[in-house]
Design a protein around this motif. Sequence first.
Motif, PDB file in Angstrom:
ATOM      1  N   UNK A   1       3.978  15.473   7.027  1.00  0.00           N
ATOM      2  CA  UNK A   1       4.317  15.835   5.642  1.00  0.00           C
ATOM      3  C   UNK A   1       3.590  17.109   5.209  1.00  0.00           C
ATOM      4  N   UNK A   2       2.348  17.279   5.677  1.00  0.00           N
ATOM      5  CA  UNK A   2       1.548  18.433   5.264  1.00  0.00           C
ATOM      6  C   UNK A   2       2.060  19.754   5.823  1.00  0.00           C
ATOM      7  N   UNK A   3       3.025  19.707   6.725  1.00  0.00           N
ATOM      8  CA  UNK A   3       3.614  20.950   7.230  1.00  0.00           C
ATOM      9  C   UNK A   3       4.458  21.640   6.163  1.00  0.00           C
ATOM     10  N   UNK A   4       4.843  20.903   5.107  1.00  0.00           N
ATOM     11  CA  UNK A   4       5.608  21.494   4.006  1.00  0.00           C
ATOM     12  C   UNK A   4       4.666  22.345   3.150  1.00  0.00           C
ATOM     13  N   UNK A   5       5.034  23.569   2.907  1.00  0.00           N
ATOM     14  CA  UNK A   5       4.159  24.496   2.178  1.00  0.00           C
ATOM     15  C   UNK A   5       3.953  24.106   0.722  1.00  0.00           C
ATOM     16  N   UNK A   6       4.887  23.381   0.125  1.00  0.00           N
ATOM     17  CA  UNK A   6       4.789  23.016  -1.303  1.00  0.00           C
ATOM     18  C   UNK A   6       4.075  21.674  -1.499  1.00  0.00           C
ATOM     19  N   UNK A   7       3.627  21.057  -0.403  1.00  0.00           N
ATOM     20  CA  UNK A   7       2.865  19.808  -0.511  1.00  0.00           C
ATOM     21  C   UNK A   7       1.390  20.162  -0.642  1.00  0.00           C
TER      22      UNK A   7
ATOM     23  N   UNK B   1       0.846  -1.194   0.000  1.00  0.00           N
ATOM     24  CA  UNK B   1       0.000   0.000   0.000  1.00  0.00           C
ATOM     25  C   UNK B   1       0.883   1.246   0.000  1.00  0.00           C
ATOM     26  N   UNK B   2       0.604   2.151  -0.931  1.00  0.00           N
ATOM     27  CA  UNK B   2       1.435   3.353  -1.066  1.00  0.00           C
ATOM     28  C   UNK B   2       0.730   4.583  -0.491  1.00  0.00           C
ATOM     29  N   UNK B   3       1.529   5.426   0.115  1.00  0.00           N
ATOM     30  CA  UNK B   3       1.073   6.748   0.552  1.00  0.00           C
ATOM     31  C   UNK B   3       1.603   7.740  -0.491  1.00  0.00           C
ATOM     32  N   UNK B   4       0.706   8.455  -1.157  1.00  0.00           N
ATOM     33  CA  UNK B   4       1.099   9.335  -2.261  1.00  0.00           C
ATOM     34  C   UNK B   4       1.085  10.789  -1.819  1.00  0.00           C
ATOM     35  N   UNK B   5       2.228  11.438  -1.999  1.00  0.00           N
ATOM     36  CA  UNK B   5       2.374  12.859  -1.651  1.00  0.00           C
ATOM     37  C   UNK B   5       2.307  13.664  -2.948  1.00  0.00           C
ATOM     38  N   UNK B   6       1.224  14.449  -3.123  1.00  0.00           N
ATOM     39  CA  UNK B   6       1.080  15.284  -4.321  1.00  0.00           C
ATOM     40  C   UNK B   6       1.700  16.656  -4.065  1.00  0.00           C
ATOM     41  N   UNK B   7       2.481  17.121  -5.025  1.00  0.00           N
ATOM     42  CA  UNK B   7       3.225  18.369  -4.878  1.00  0.00           C
ATOM     43  C   UNK B   7       2.617  19.481  -5.729  1.00  0.00           C
ATOM     44  N   UNK B   8       2.682  20.678  -5.222  1.00  0.00           N
ATOM     45  CA  UNK B   8       2.183  21.833  -5.978  1.00  0.00           C
ATOM     46  C   UNK B   8       3.099  22.101  -7.170  1.00  0.00           C
ATOM     47  N   UNK B   9       2.510  22.672  -8.213  1.00  0.00           N
ATOM     48  CA  UNK B   9       3.308  22.990  -9.407  1.00  0.00           C
ATOM     49  C   UNK B   9       4.388  24.016  -9.102  1.00  0.00           C
ATOM     50  N   UNK B  10       4.175  24.792  -8.038  1.00  0.00           N
ATOM     51  CA  UNK B  10       5.150  25.828  -7.670  1.00  0.00           C
ATOM     52  C   UNK B  10       6.334  25.261  -6.892  1.00  0.00           C
ATOM     53  N   UNK B  11       6.304  23.982  -6.574  1.00  0.00           N
ATOM     54  CA  UNK B  11       7.394  23.379  -5.797  1.00  0.00           C
ATOM     55  C   UNK B  11       8.696  23.405  -6.584  1.00  0.00           C
ATOM     56  N   UNK B  12       9.767  23.845  -5.916  1.00  0.00           N
ATOM     57  CA  UNK B  12      11.065  23.927  -6.583  1.00  0.00           C
ATOM     58  C   UNK B  12      11.733  22.551  -6.599  1.00  0.00           C
ATOM     59  N   UNK B  13      12.612  22.366  -7.551  1.00  0.00           N
ATOM     60  CA  UNK B  13      13.284  21.080  -7.702  1.00  0.00           C
ATOM     61  C   UNK B  13      14.090  20.719  -6.465  1.00  0.00           C
ATOM     62  N   UNK B  14      14.745  21.710  -5.852  1.00  0.00           N
ATOM     63  CA  UNK B  14      15.555  21.448  -4.672  1.00  0.00           C
ATOM     64  C   UNK B  14      14.666  21.020  -3.494  1.00  0.00           C
TER      65      UNK B  14
END
Length: 292
Positions: free
Chosen positions: A137-143, A52-65
């Motif tokens: 994980x949701x504490x990250x602003x780009x998530x 079973x996978x937990x999927x983290x979707x990222x915002x388009x504004x998320x930087x590569x770094x």
Amino acid sequence: MASPFEKYQKRRLISSYFSVVISISLVLFLLGLLGLLVLNTKKVADHFKEKIALTVYLKDSAKEVEITQLKQSLALAEYTKSAEFISKEQAAEEHTATIGENFMEFLGYNPLQNSIDVHLLADYVSPEKLEEITNEIMTKSFVDEVVYDKPLIALLNENVKKISLWILIISGLFTFIAVLLINSSIRLSVYAKRFTIKTMQMVGATKQFIRRPFIWNSVRLGMLGAVLAMIGMGTVLFYLNRSFPELQLLDDQLLLVVLFLFIFLMGFFITWISTFFATQRFLNLRTDELYY
């Protein structure tokens, strides 16, 4: 030269021994398979949990770094088995292959998001721990979002508990049945020689002296049946390990050795105790009671 009656008695004796060995080996073989199931219940359950996978979707504004750092931190987390970054382009290709149609040609753009698939260690696949991981994980602003199959995980954990309980109950019941079946086979074997037992007793042989050859003979049959059962178990285990290598059935060799030793000792102990009480019963009967 042996008389026809002696030959008949010899064939009957061999047939009796053969039936006892087969009965013991089949019962111990089934008991051993149940033991393998008990030992690997958690391993099988863990295997399905880790799928079973937990999927983290990222915002388009998320930087590569930021994406790289998040992926590395997730990969190194104590609860993670593996973490894989899925770009929106890769996700689109997989989706197209699944539905058999290029949806981007119809929409004119790619609506999917970059994501990270996280496969957790089995011990962390529970509603409570997944909720904690999601909040972290949701504490990250780009998530943008963290998604996992909540109903499936709740159902899986509930069913694993139920199955484990029933396997333990069935194991205890089957062990009891195994003892009864082997005991019945031994009793029938001793019953065929009840007159010999009584004759030896009437000429002055002690109970211990009479019991000894019966017990030793039954124990040998029990050990032979146990060896045949272990060969069967080894064959099944080898086949299952080749068919399902991801379960790693042969990894915990100590537990397997204990299980095989348990089966061997069961063959020894049950035949010994069954023969002891079977011969004791006929030793305590009067001569006229042997015909009933």
